[in-house]
Design a protein around this motif. Structure first.
Motif, PDB file in Angstrom:
ATOM      1  N   ASN A 256       0.861  -1.168   0.000  1.00  0.00           N
ATOM      2  CA  ASN A 256       0.000   0.000   0.000  1.00  0.00           C
ATOM      3  C   ASN A 256       0.905   1.228   0.000  1.00  0.00           C
ATOM      4  O   ASN A 256       2.128   1.115  -0.122  1.00  0.00           O
ATOM      5  CB  ASN A 256      -0.933  -0.016   1.222  1.00  0.00           C
ATOM      6  N   ALA A 257       0.318   2.402   0.148  1.00  0.00           N
ATOM      7  CA  ALA A 257       1.118   3.623   0.090  1.00  0.00           C
ATOM      8  C   ALA A 257       2.212   3.625   1.158  1.00  0.00           C
ATOM      9  O   ALA A 257       3.365   4.012   0.898  1.00  0.00           O
ATOM     10  CB  ALA A 257       0.219   4.845   0.243  1.00  0.00           C
ATOM     11  N   ARG A 258       1.879   3.173   2.360  1.00  0.00           N
ATOM     12  CA  ARG A 258       2.871   3.147   3.425  1.00  0.00           C
ATOM     13  C   ARG A 258       3.983   2.145   3.117  1.00  0.00           C
ATOM     14  O   ARG A 258       5.153   2.365   3.455  1.00  0.00           O
ATOM     15  CB  ARG A 258       2.185   2.801   4.743  1.00  0.00           C
ATOM     16  N   SER A 259       3.619   1.029   2.463  1.00  0.00           N
ATOM     17  CA  SER A 259       4.619   0.020   2.118  1.00  0.00           C
ATOM     18  C   SER A 259       5.661   0.587   1.158  1.00  0.00           C
ATOM     19  O   SER A 259       6.859   0.311   1.292  1.00  0.00           O
ATOM     20  CB  SER A 259       3.949  -1.208   1.499  1.00  0.00           C
ATOM     21  N   TRP A 260       5.213   1.385   0.190  1.00  0.00           N
ATOM     22  CA  TRP A 260       6.169   1.981  -0.744  1.00  0.00           C
ATOM     23  C   TRP A 260       7.121   2.927  -0.014  1.00  0.00           C
ATOM     24  O   TRP A 260       8.319   2.978  -0.320  1.00  0.00           O
ATOM     25  CB  TRP A 260       5.434   2.716  -1.866  1.00  0.00           C
ATOM     26  N   ASP A 261       6.599   3.664   0.959  1.00  0.00           N
ATOM     27  CA  ASP A 261       7.475   4.522   1.762  1.00  0.00           C
ATOM     28  C   ASP A 261       8.512   3.676   2.514  1.00  0.00           C
ATOM     29  O   ASP A 261       9.682   4.057   2.630  1.00  0.00           O
ATOM     30  CB  ASP A 261       6.645   5.336   2.758  1.00  0.00           C
ATOM     31  N   THR A 262       8.051   2.529   3.045  1.00  0.00           N
ATOM     32  CA  THR A 262       8.970   1.639   3.768  1.00  0.00           C
ATOM     33  C   THR A 262      10.069   1.119   2.857  1.00  0.00           C
ATOM     34  O   THR A 262      11.254   1.118   3.216  1.00  0.00           O
ATOM     35  CB  THR A 262       8.208   0.460   4.388  1.00  0.00           C
ATOM     36  N   PHE A 263       9.689   0.680   1.650  1.00  0.00           N
ATOM     37  CA  PHE A 263      10.693   0.184   0.706  1.00  0.00           C
ATOM     38  C   PHE A 263      11.661   1.298   0.294  1.00  0.00           C
ATOM     39  O   PHE A 263      12.865   1.057   0.112  1.00  0.00           O
ATOM     40  CB  PHE A 263      10.025  -0.425  -0.523  1.00  0.00           C
ATOM     41  N   GLY A 264      11.142   2.531   0.167  1.00  0.00           N
ATOM     42  CA  GLY A 264      12.027   3.646  -0.153  1.00  0.00           C
ATOM     43  C   GLY A 264      13.047   3.907   0.947  1.00  0.00           C
ATOM     44  O   GLY A 264      14.224   4.167   0.672  1.00  0.00           O
ATOM     45  N   ALA A 265      12.609   3.795   2.198  1.00  0.00           N
ATOM     46  CA  ALA A 265      13.533   3.990   3.316  1.00  0.00           C
ATOM     47  C   ALA A 265      14.553   2.853   3.386  1.00  0.00           C
ATOM     48  O   ALA A 265      15.741   3.083   3.657  1.00  0.00           O
ATOM     49  CB  ALA A 265      12.743   4.085   4.622  1.00  0.00           C
ATOM     50  N   LEU A 266      14.091   1.624   3.133  1.00  0.00           N
ATOM     51  CA  LEU A 266      15.006   0.484   3.146  1.00  0.00           C
ATOM     52  C   LEU A 266      16.033   0.599   2.027  1.00  0.00           C
ATOM     53  O   LEU A 266      17.206   0.210   2.188  1.00  0.00           O
ATOM     54  CB  LEU A 266      14.226  -0.822   3.000  1.00  0.00           C
ATOM     55  N   LYS A 267      15.626   1.148   0.907  1.00  0.00           N
ATOM     56  CA  LYS A 267      16.562   1.341  -0.206  1.00  0.00           C
ATOM     57  C   LYS A 267      17.744   2.202   0.229  1.00  0.00           C
ATOM     58  O   LYS A 267      18.904   1.859  -0.054  1.00  0.00           O
ATOM     59  CB  LYS A 267      15.833   2.003  -1.383  1.00  0.00           C
ATOM     60  N   GLU A 268      17.467   3.302   0.915  1.00  0.00           N
ATOM     61  CA  GLU A 268      18.548   4.191   1.349  1.00  0.00           C
ATOM     62  C   GLU A 268      19.381   3.558   2.463  1.00  0.00           C
ATOM     63  O   GLU A 268      20.602   3.727   2.514  1.00  0.00           O
ATOM     64  CB  GLU A 268      17.975   5.531   1.815  1.00  0.00           C
ATOM     65  N   GLY A 271      21.209   0.387   0.614  1.00  0.00           N
ATOM     66  CA  GLY A 271      21.967   0.686  -0.597  1.00  0.00           C
ATOM     67  C   GLY A 271      21.692  -0.251  -1.749  1.00  0.00           C
ATOM     68  O   GLY A 271      22.615  -0.606  -2.498  1.00  0.00           O
ATOM     69  N   VAL A 272      20.428  -0.681  -1.905  1.00  0.00           N
ATOM     70  CA  VAL A 272      20.033  -1.512  -3.040  1.00  0.00           C
ATOM     71  C   VAL A 272      18.747  -0.947  -3.619  1.00  0.00           C
ATOM     72  O   VAL A 272      18.046  -0.164  -2.964  1.00  0.00           O
ATOM     73  CB  VAL A 272      19.834  -2.992  -2.641  1.00  0.00           C
ATOM     74  N   SER A 273      18.418  -1.336  -4.836  1.00  0.00           N
ATOM     75  CA  SER A 273      17.228  -0.811  -5.492  1.00  0.00           C
ATOM     76  C   SER A 273      15.953  -1.369  -4.874  1.00  0.00           C
ATOM     77  O   SER A 273      15.963  -2.423  -4.220  1.00  0.00           O
ATOM     78  CB  SER A 273      17.262  -1.154  -6.984  1.00  0.00           C
ATOM     79  N   ILE A 274      14.842  -0.673  -5.097  1.00  0.00           N
ATOM     80  CA  ILE A 274      13.541  -1.168  -4.653  1.00  0.00           C
ATOM     81  C   ILE A 274      13.228  -2.488  -5.356  1.00  0.00           C
ATOM     82  O   ILE A 274      12.646  -3.399  -4.762  1.00  0.00           O
ATOM     83  CB  ILE A 274      12.444  -0.120  -4.919  1.00  0.00           C
ATOM     84  N   GLN A 275      13.621  -2.605  -6.621  1.00  0.00           N
ATOM     85  CA  GLN A 275      13.377  -3.860  -7.335  1.00  0.00           C
ATOM     86  C   GLN A 275      14.073  -5.022  -6.648  1.00  0.00           C
ATOM     87  O   GLN A 275      13.503  -6.108  -6.501  1.00  0.00           O
ATOM     88  CB  GLN A 275      13.873  -3.730  -8.782  1.00  0.00           C
ATOM     89  N   ALA A 276      15.316  -4.814  -6.200  1.00  0.00           N
ATOM     90  CA  ALA A 276      16.041  -5.871  -5.498  1.00  0.00           C
ATOM     91  C   ALA A 276      15.375  -6.185  -4.162  1.00  0.00           C
ATOM     92  O   ALA A 276      15.297  -7.350  -3.749  1.00  0.00           O
ATOM     93  CB  ALA A 276      17.491  -5.456  -5.282  1.00  0.00           C
ATOM     94  N   LEU A 277      14.862  -5.170  -3.482  1.00  0.00           N
ATOM     95  CA  LEU A 277      14.168  -5.384  -2.212  1.00  0.00           C
ATOM     96  C   LEU A 277      12.879  -6.166  -2.409  1.00  0.00           C
ATOM     97  O   LEU A 277      12.553  -7.063  -1.617  1.00  0.00           O
ATOM     98  CB  LEU A 277      13.882  -4.043  -1.541  1.00  0.00           C
ATOM     99  N   LEU A 278      12.141  -5.843  -3.459  1.00  0.00           N
ATOM    100  CA  LEU A 278      10.907  -6.583  -3.741  1.00  0.00           C
ATOM    101  C   LEU A 278      11.216  -8.043  -4.057  1.00  0.00           C
ATOM    102  O   LEU A 278      10.525  -8.958  -3.592  1.00  0.00           O
ATOM    103  CB  LEU A 278      10.156  -5.934  -4.904  1.00  0.00           C
TER     104      LEU A 278
END
Length: 386
Positions: A256-268, A271-278
């Motif tokens: 959901n919207a909050r999940s995308w924010d979480t993945f964005g924070a995890l990316k930083e 140090g990996v892309s959101i695609q790699a995190l997914l």
């Protein structure tokens, strides 16, 4: 090497290397110098020796000095393993040959520099894995490497420097070989990772480096380019950069919207892309296959499959060779001297020893200063240096 010495000091394998560096087939080189392809083949095979005039023509045609063709004192331009290229179907053999020739030339350059400066000791474990989809060999290999290298739990702060501190040579390739993605091989001198110069993305570059490290650790004897071998390198990279034990509790279990924010924070943070995190979240069972596919569709719709937003704009920089050159220049050993000793074309020497990819000026990036890897290679050899 004088012109009169050229024929007796000519090695066919050096002609092969020069031709591949130029991206030429034998027939194309023959046409360039006005000789037959049969003659070029004979010179490369060593069944015939070129005349002094022939050597001059070859040097001019290939953009090297006649000295380039002399045999190496040591077999530095000899791979210890076959290179691990990805996407074998999408790149030609000629393109791969040109890229690999550059990697071998970079080893010659590093060998010339290492005669004067001490590099970090090579410390890359060889961890055997079976070519089996069903086991967790790649993940265990990544965990074992973390233990061997003393990497603490959590994100790896500077991956490029970590590899250099353990004796791995990292360089950017020339733009003319950028159609070939990052690749790696184990030379007779030290392991090598060659990075793509146009993939100017901090997050994806780090995954590339971890992927190639996986090949060096697990696949020294494996046939390169296969689906399973590449998948294992991906899994190794995922566990190295995103350890399951550390990451799993942080992952959202729905999108959901909050999940995308979480993945964005995890990316930083990691140090990996959101695609790699997914991808990692799906593999760890945090999200389902359906949720993963829907998330990828969203990435595509937002244009993030090609260019994700991110806060870090500069790629990690190699420092082993560039810092060594600075040290040697301070000690009175010039770049020209090292170029002569490496017998390398100046432009390729400059590319191999650069901190950032040498591309169009508008595309160049400015990154970080070298850190403690400098202290490991920052002293001149006290004895035995020519």
């Amino acid at each position: 090497m004088s012109t009169s010495q050229a024929p007796s000091l000519f090695a066919g394998e050096r002609l092969v290397l020069a031709r591949q560096l130029a991206g030429l087939r034998k027939s194309e080189l023959a046409a360039r110098i006005g000789k037959s392809a049969t003659a070029v083949s004979a010179w490369e095979a060593g069944t015939k020796r070129p005349t002094a005039a022939n050597v001059t023509e070859l040097a001019v045609g290939l953009g090297v000095t006649p000295a380039f063709f002399a045999p190496r004192g040591v077999a530095s331009s000899v791979p210890g393993s076959v290179p691990h290229f990805r996407s074998l179907r999408s790149t030609s053999q000629k393109a791969r040959d040109q890229a690999f020739a550059y990697g071998l030339l970079a080893v010659d350059i590093a060998d010339a520099v290492e005669k004067h400066v001490e590099f970090p000791e090579i410390s890359v474990p060889s961890i055997e894995v079976t070519l089996d989809d069903g086991d967790d060999g790649p993940e265990e290999a990544a965990r074992e490497l973390r233990r061997a290298w003393g990497i603490r739990p959590g994100p790896v702060k500077h991956l490029v420097r970590t590899l250099e501190q353990h004796g791995i040579l990292l360089i950017f390739s020339p733009t003319q070989t950028s159609a070939v993605d990052a690749y790696s091989f184990d030379s007779s001198s030290r392991p090598v990772v060659v990075l793509n110069p146009v993939k100017n993305d901090y997050y994806r570059q780090r995954f590339d480096v971890a992927h190639e490290l996986g090949h060096l650790v697990m696949h020294r004897d494996a046939e390169p380019g296969g689906r399973l071998v590449e998948d294992q390198a991906h899994r190794f990279a995922s566990e190295l950069l995103l350890p399951a034990a550390d990451l799993r509790p942080l992952l959202p279990t729905a999108m959901n919207a909050r999940s995308w924010d979480t993945f964005g924070a995890l990316k930083e943070q990691w140090g990996v892309s959101i695609q790699a995190l997914l991808f990692r979240a799906r593999r760890l069972g945090a999200i389902s296959d359906v949720t993963y596919r829907n998330a990828v569709i969203t990435l595509t719709q937002r244009g993030w499959r090609r260019s994700e937003p991110g806060l870090v704009t500069a790629v990690e920089q190699p420092s082993m060779l560039p810092r060594s050159l600075e040290i040697l220049e301070e000690a009175g050993i010039s770049r020209d001297t090292l170029i002569d000793q490496a017998r390398a074309p100046r432009m390729l020497f400059d590319i191999a020893t650069a901190r950032v990819p040498i591309v169009e000026a508008s595309d160049a990036t400015v990154g970080e200063n070298p850190s403690n890897v400098v202290s490991l290679l920052g002293r001149r050899r006290q004895s035995g240096a020519p």
